[in-house]
Design an enzyme around this catalytic site. Sequence first.
Site, PDB file in Angstrom:
ATOM      1  N   ASP A  89       0.859  -1.178   0.000  1.00  0.00           N
ATOM      2  CA  ASP A  89       0.000   0.000   0.000  1.00  0.00           C
ATOM      3  C   ASP A  89       0.894   1.225   0.000  1.00  0.00           C
ATOM      4  O   ASP A  89       1.845   1.300   0.778  1.00  0.00           O
ATOM      5  CB  ASP A  89      -0.818  -0.021   1.306  1.00  0.00           C
ATOM      6  CG  ASP A  89      -2.222   0.469   1.096  1.00  0.00           C
ATOM      7  OD1 ASP A  89      -2.379   1.526   0.473  1.00  0.00           O
ATOM      8  OD2 ASP A  89      -3.153  -0.209   1.563  1.00  0.00           O
ATOM      9  N   ASP A 116      -3.203   4.614  -2.347  1.00  0.00           N
ATOM     10  CA  ASP A 116      -4.234   5.106  -1.431  1.00  0.00           C
ATOM     11  C   ASP A 116      -4.784   6.460  -1.893  1.00  0.00           C
ATOM     12  O   ASP A 116      -4.017   7.318  -2.311  1.00  0.00           O
ATOM     13  CB  ASP A 116      -3.564   5.261  -0.062  1.00  0.00           C
ATOM     14  CG  ASP A 116      -4.551   5.543   1.039  1.00  0.00           C
ATOM     15  OD1 ASP A 116      -5.369   4.668   1.327  1.00  0.00           O
ATOM     16  OD2 ASP A 116      -4.493   6.642   1.621  1.00  0.00           O
ATOM     17  N   GLU A 152      -6.737   3.339  -5.719  1.00  0.00           N
ATOM     18  CA  GLU A 152      -7.990   3.567  -4.992  1.00  0.00           C
ATOM     19  C   GLU A 152      -8.476   4.948  -5.413  1.00  0.00           C
ATOM     20  O   GLU A 152      -7.924   5.976  -5.009  1.00  0.00           O
ATOM     21  CB  GLU A 152      -7.773   3.542  -3.479  1.00  0.00           C
ATOM     22  CG  GLU A 152      -9.108   3.632  -2.736  1.00  0.00           C
ATOM     23  CD  GLU A 152      -9.010   4.149  -1.297  1.00  0.00           C
ATOM     24  OE1 GLU A 152      -9.897   3.836  -0.512  1.00  0.00           O
ATOM     25  OE2 GLU A 152      -8.065   4.896  -0.980  1.00  0.00           O
ATOM     26  N   HIS A 198     -10.750  -2.974   3.978  1.00  0.00           N
ATOM     27  CA  HIS A 198     -10.655  -2.573   5.385  1.00  0.00           C
ATOM     28  C   HIS A 198     -11.455  -1.320   5.723  1.00  0.00           C
ATOM     29  O   HIS A 198     -11.389  -0.844   6.844  1.00  0.00           O
ATOM     30  CB  HIS A 198      -9.175  -2.364   5.722  1.00  0.00           C
ATOM     31  CG  HIS A 198      -8.574  -1.277   4.877  1.00  0.00           C
ATOM     32  ND1 HIS A 198      -8.367  -1.413   3.521  1.00  0.00           N
ATOM     33  CD2 HIS A 198      -8.198  -0.029   5.181  1.00  0.00           C
ATOM     34  CE1 HIS A 198      -7.873  -0.302   3.038  1.00  0.00           C
ATOM     35  NE2 HIS A 198      -7.758   0.566   4.017  1.00  0.00           N
ATOM     36  N   ASP A 199     -12.153  -0.759   4.739  1.00  0.00           N
ATOM     37  CA  ASP A 199     -12.963   0.441   4.989  1.00  0.00           C
ATOM     38  C   ASP A 199     -14.456   0.160   4.927  1.00  0.00           C
ATOM     39  O   ASP A 199     -15.262   1.053   5.205  1.00  0.00           O
ATOM     40  CB  ASP A 199     -12.657   1.516   3.925  1.00  0.00           C
ATOM     41  CG  ASP A 199     -11.233   2.013   3.986  1.00  0.00           C
ATOM     42  OD1 ASP A 199     -10.673   2.057   5.105  1.00  0.00           O
ATOM     43  OD2 ASP A 199     -10.669   2.361   2.928  1.00  0.00           O
TER      44      ASP A 199
END
Length: 557
Positions: free
Chosen positions: A100, A204, A271, A334-335
Site C-alpha cells: 500500500d 491510497d 484507490e 478494510h474500509d
Amino acid sequence: MTETLKWWQKTVIYQIYPRSFKDNTGNGIGDLKGIIEKLDYLKELGVETVWFSPFFESPQKDHGYDITNFRAINSEYGTMQDFETLLKKMHDRNMKMVVDFVLNHTSVDHPWFKESASNKDNPKRNWYIWRDGKKSGGKKPPNNWKTMTGGRAWLYYENTNQWVYFHFLPSMIDLNYRNPEVKNEMFNTMRFWLDKGVDGFRLDILHAIYEDEQLRDDKFCFQIFPSDKNTAALFRQHKYDLNLPETYDFSMELRRVMDEYRNPERFLVGEVFGSIEDVRKYYGPNNNGLHTTFLFEFITAAISFKPQKIAKVISRIENSLPSPYTPTYVYGNHDRPRYVSFLKNDVQKAKLLATMQLTLRGVPFIYYGEEIGMPNVKIKLKESQDPIGQKYAKFPISQITSLFGISLTRDGCRTPMQWTPEQNAGFSTNKNVKTWLKVSDTYKKINVEVEEVNPNSLLNCYKKLLKIRNKFDSLQKGELEFLNLGKLNEKCLAFRRIHEAQELNIFLNFSKDSFNLQWSKQDPKLLFSTIPNKNMLEYDSQRNSFKLDGYEGLILE
Ligand code: GLC
C-alpha cells in the site's frame, strides 16, 4: 486480446490487514512474522498475489495510513529484515507482493511536516499546502472545502498565521504535488521498494493528489452521503479537490516509474472514487496510466443481490474497460462492512457471489476472512479504535447511518482473522492476550480449521473456484458475453467466458426458487456447483434444459 497476459492480468489478489492477520509475538497485534507463518495457507487457498495494508513507520492514529517514515517498517509489525524475509518467502512460492502506498499525505508527526510547520522560510514549507486565511486577520479558512470524513479541510497554525490543507483527517496532512521536490522524493521512495523487489503498489486515495491551484470554492449539492458513483457528500461537491485533470496525468507519470522495471513488470492499482467513466481516465488514453483501479460501484450492485442491477454495472464496466483494459472486482476491504453481513451472513448466498466474482473478467480481490465468511462485528463508536468512529462517537447518528448501510466505524471489518475454534480464534500465540480489536463471537463455528475439514464450507467453495480460475484460460483471459435467459433475467444472471476453442458458461440464480432453464448445448459437463454433493448435471437433451436450484451457482463446460 493478446496471448501474452502479464502476471497481474491473470492473478487473484488477497488483501491482508497486517494488524489483524496473525500475531506471532503474542501482544494482540498482528505482525509480519505472523504473516510468514500463514503463507502456505494462502498458497493452498490458491491466491498468488497479496496486497498488504501499510506496515510503515506510523503513530497508528489511522492504523498505518498516517506515515512518519515511508522507508521504514513500524516496530509493532517487525523489522526491515522481517519484511525482506517475507518478500523472499513469497517469491520462493511464486507469489507476488503489492504494498500500500500513501502518496497523498503524511502523518502530522512526520519530520517533514514538523519542519514545514515550524516557520514560513523552512525549506520544507512548500512540501504541504499552506495558505493565508480570509477576512478578520486571516482567521477564516482560505475556502469552503470539506474533508472526506466531514468538517473543514483546513487546519490553522497560529505561529505563522496560515492554514494547511488536509483531505482526510487533521492527523494526516496532504503533500503538495505541485512542488517537484515532493514528487521526486515520493517517486524515489517507490524505487526504493521496487529495488527491494516488491511487485506493485496499491495507491491510497489517489484521486485526491491534486487540488485546484486557485482554490475555488466547491458548490452546494443535495447529497448527504458519498455514493460509489459520485464523490459529492455532506451537501458539497468535490469538483475542485478530487479527480483533477492533473491527477489523471499523474497516473501516467507513476506508470513511467513502474516501466523502468522489467522482469517482472510492476503493477499499480489505484484507490480512486467516482463513476466508472471517471475512473476509466486513470488508465490513461492508451492504457498508459494505472494498470487497474478499484471499481466500487460494483460493490453496491453486488450486495443489492439483484441480477439486473449487477448485469447493468458489469456491462458498463465491460464497455468502459474492454480488453486489454483490466477491470477489478471487489466486495470489500478494510474500509467497508463485510459483504457477507449484507447477505445476513447467508453462506449459500456468499457462495453465489464468490462464484460470480471468480468467473468475471479482470482481477478479483479477496479481503482476508471473506473466504471463511467472517461477519462484520458490531463495535460501539465509543469503543472504536478507528479515528473516524472516534470522531463521530459523540454524535447520536450511528443508528441513522446504519440504515443506509454506512458504518461510521471501520473496526467491524478489521477484527482478528479467525483461524481456529480456540480462545482468541488462534489469532495470537498468546491465548489470553487482549487482542487490539475484539474477536467476533462467531469464531467457534467460523474459522479456517473447522472449515478446512468440511467439504461444503465456504472456504472449500473458494478453494475449488480458485483452482478452476487458475486452470482455465477462458476465465483468465476470455471475453465475456451475457446469455439471454428471457424473463428469467430478473432472477438469474448468466454469462459465457470464451477463449479460442475453450468456453465456460456460468449460471447464477439470485432467487430461492429452482427453475428449468432452456439452454441448448451438446453434452454439457458440470464443472462446479455451489450445491453440496451435486456432481452431475441432469441435462434433458430432448427439451434442451437443466435444473438450476435456488441460490445455485453453476459453471458448465
Ligand atoms: C484510504 C484507506 C483508508 C484510509 C484513508 C486515508 O481510503 O483505504 O483506510 O483511512 O485512505 O489514508
